[in-house]
Design an enzyme around this catalytic site. Structure first.
Site, mmCIF file in Angstrom:
data_model
loop_
_atom_site.group_PDB
_atom_site.id
_atom_site.type_symbol
_atom_site.label_atom_id
_atom_site.label_comp_id
_atom_site.label_asym_id
_atom_site.label_seq_id
_atom_site.Cartn_x
_atom_site.Cartn_y
_atom_site.Cartn_z
ATOM 1 C CG ASP A 7 1.610 10.975 -1.410
ATOM 2 O OD1 ASP A 7 1.430 11.043 -2.760
ATOM 3 O OD2 ASP A 7 0.891 11.543 -0.660
ATOM 4 C CG HIS A 8 -0.199 6.557 -1.056
ATOM 5 N ND1 HIS A 8 0.414 7.255 0.029
ATOM 6 C CD2 HIS A 8 -1.590 6.763 -1.088
ATOM 7 C CE1 HIS A 8 -0.747 7.780 0.522
ATOM 8 N NE2 HIS A 8 -1.815 7.620 0.036
ATOM 9 C CB CYS A 64 1.270 14.276 -2.882
ATOM 10 S SG CYS A 64 0.642 15.783 -2.694
ATOM 11 N N GLY A 65 -1.105 13.428 -4.279
ATOM 12 C CA GLY A 65 -2.490 13.288 -4.753
ATOM 13 C C GLY A 65 -2.873 14.658 -5.338
ATOM 14 C CB THR A 66 -3.985 17.694 -3.960
ATOM 15 O OG1 THR A 66 -3.053 17.668 -2.864
ATOM 16 C CG2 THR A 66 -5.239 16.901 -3.672
ATOM 17 N N GLY A 67 -0.821 17.660 -4.545
ATOM 18 C CA GLY A 67 0.394 18.719 -4.755
ATOM 19 C C GLY A 67 0.245 19.357 -3.695
ATOM 20 C CB ILE A 68 -2.375 20.704 -1.221
ATOM 21 C CG1 ILE A 68 -3.104 21.282 -2.518
ATOM 22 C CG2 ILE A 68 -2.499 21.325 -0.012
ATOM 23 C CD1 ILE A 68 -4.525 21.283 -2.082
ATOM 24 N N GLY A 69 -0.178 18.948 -0.130
ATOM 25 C CA GLY A 69 0.583 18.590 1.245
ATOM 26 C C GLY A 69 2.093 18.454 0.912
ATOM 27 C CG MET A 70 4.543 16.153 -2.130
ATOM 28 S SD MET A 70 5.497 15.250 -1.187
ATOM 29 C CE MET A 70 5.604 13.561 -1.688
ATOM 30 C CG HIS A 132 11.297 39.014 -9.534
ATOM 31 N ND1 HIS A 132 9.967 39.410 -9.028
ATOM 32 C CD2 HIS A 132 11.453 39.815 -10.698
ATOM 33 C CE1 HIS A 132 9.536 39.942 -10.278
ATOM 34 N NE2 HIS A 132 10.162 39.964 -11.317
HETATM 35 C C1 RB5 Z 1 -3.130 10.886 0.251
HETATM 36 O O1 RB5 Z 1 -4.150 10.127 0.253
HETATM 37 C C2 RB5 Z 1 -3.110 12.439 -0.154
HETATM 38 O O2 RB5 Z 1 -3.707 12.928 1.123
HETATM 39 C C3 RB5 Z 1 -1.835 12.915 -0.534
HETATM 40 O O3 RB5 Z 1 -1.173 12.389 -1.662
HETATM 41 C C4 RB5 Z 1 -1.724 14.554 -0.905
HETATM 42 O O4 RB5 Z 1 -2.795 14.571 -1.678
HETATM 43 C C5 RB5 Z 1 -1.956 15.316 0.206
HETATM 44 O O5 RB5 Z 1 -2.117 16.815 0.150
#
Ligand code: RB5
Length: 144
Positions: A7-8, A64-70, A132
């Site tokens: 993402d951005h 993504c910014g943190t990798g968490i959302g993805m 595994h």
């Molecule tokens: C975008 O601002 C941010 O929320 C996204 O990149 C990601 O970090 C979400 O988990």
């Protein structure tokens, strides 16, 4: 073929990883995005996961910014195992023990040099099978 997407918030790190893999002669399909304009990470996670499910790509990298959302989004796609990783040991284990299809990285968390080591650790590792494999089958059962 490796699928890659961001993402951005992950564009800069995605481009570093793309360059790194391409220079090593690895075939990479880029699912975007290509700008810092705000977008929604599930919109990129979905086509990357679909390319893996269809067999077009053998694995993938989502940034993504943190990798968490993805990682949350990718793990909603049936059959996909995505691992959010911030260190090389976890990246190796994600392959050896979890046979992850995708690693998820955060540009705001992990610097470029470490991220490239993480990518190399994941791709140098091989799934160990055995116990595994049984555990992964049980994960698939959970999806039913
Ligand atoms: C975008 O601002 C941010 O929320 C996204 O990149 C990601 O970090 C979400 O988990």
């Amino acid at each position: 073929m490796i699928a890659i997407g961001c993402d951005h918030g992950g564009l800069g790190l995605k481009n570093e990883i793309l360059k790194h893999l391409t220079e090593k002669g690895v075939e990479v399909k880029d699912f975007g995005v290509d700008s810092r304009d705000s977008c929604d990470y599930p919109d990129i996670a979905k086509p990357v996961c679909e390319a893996i499910k269809s067999g077009e790509c053998e694995s993938g990298i989502l940034v993504c910014g943190t990798g968490i959302g993805m990682s949350i989004a990718a793990n909603k796609i049936k059959g996909i195992r995505a691992a959010h990783v911030t260190d090389t040991f976890s990246a190796r284990m994600a392959r050896e023990h979890n046979n992850a299809h995708i690693i998820c990285l955060g540009e705001r968390i992990t610097g470029g040099a470490l991220a490239l080591d993480i990518v190399d650790s994941f791709y140098c590792a091989k799934f160990l099978g055995g116990n595994h494999a049984r555990r992964i089958e049980k994960i698939a059962e959970l999806e039913k």
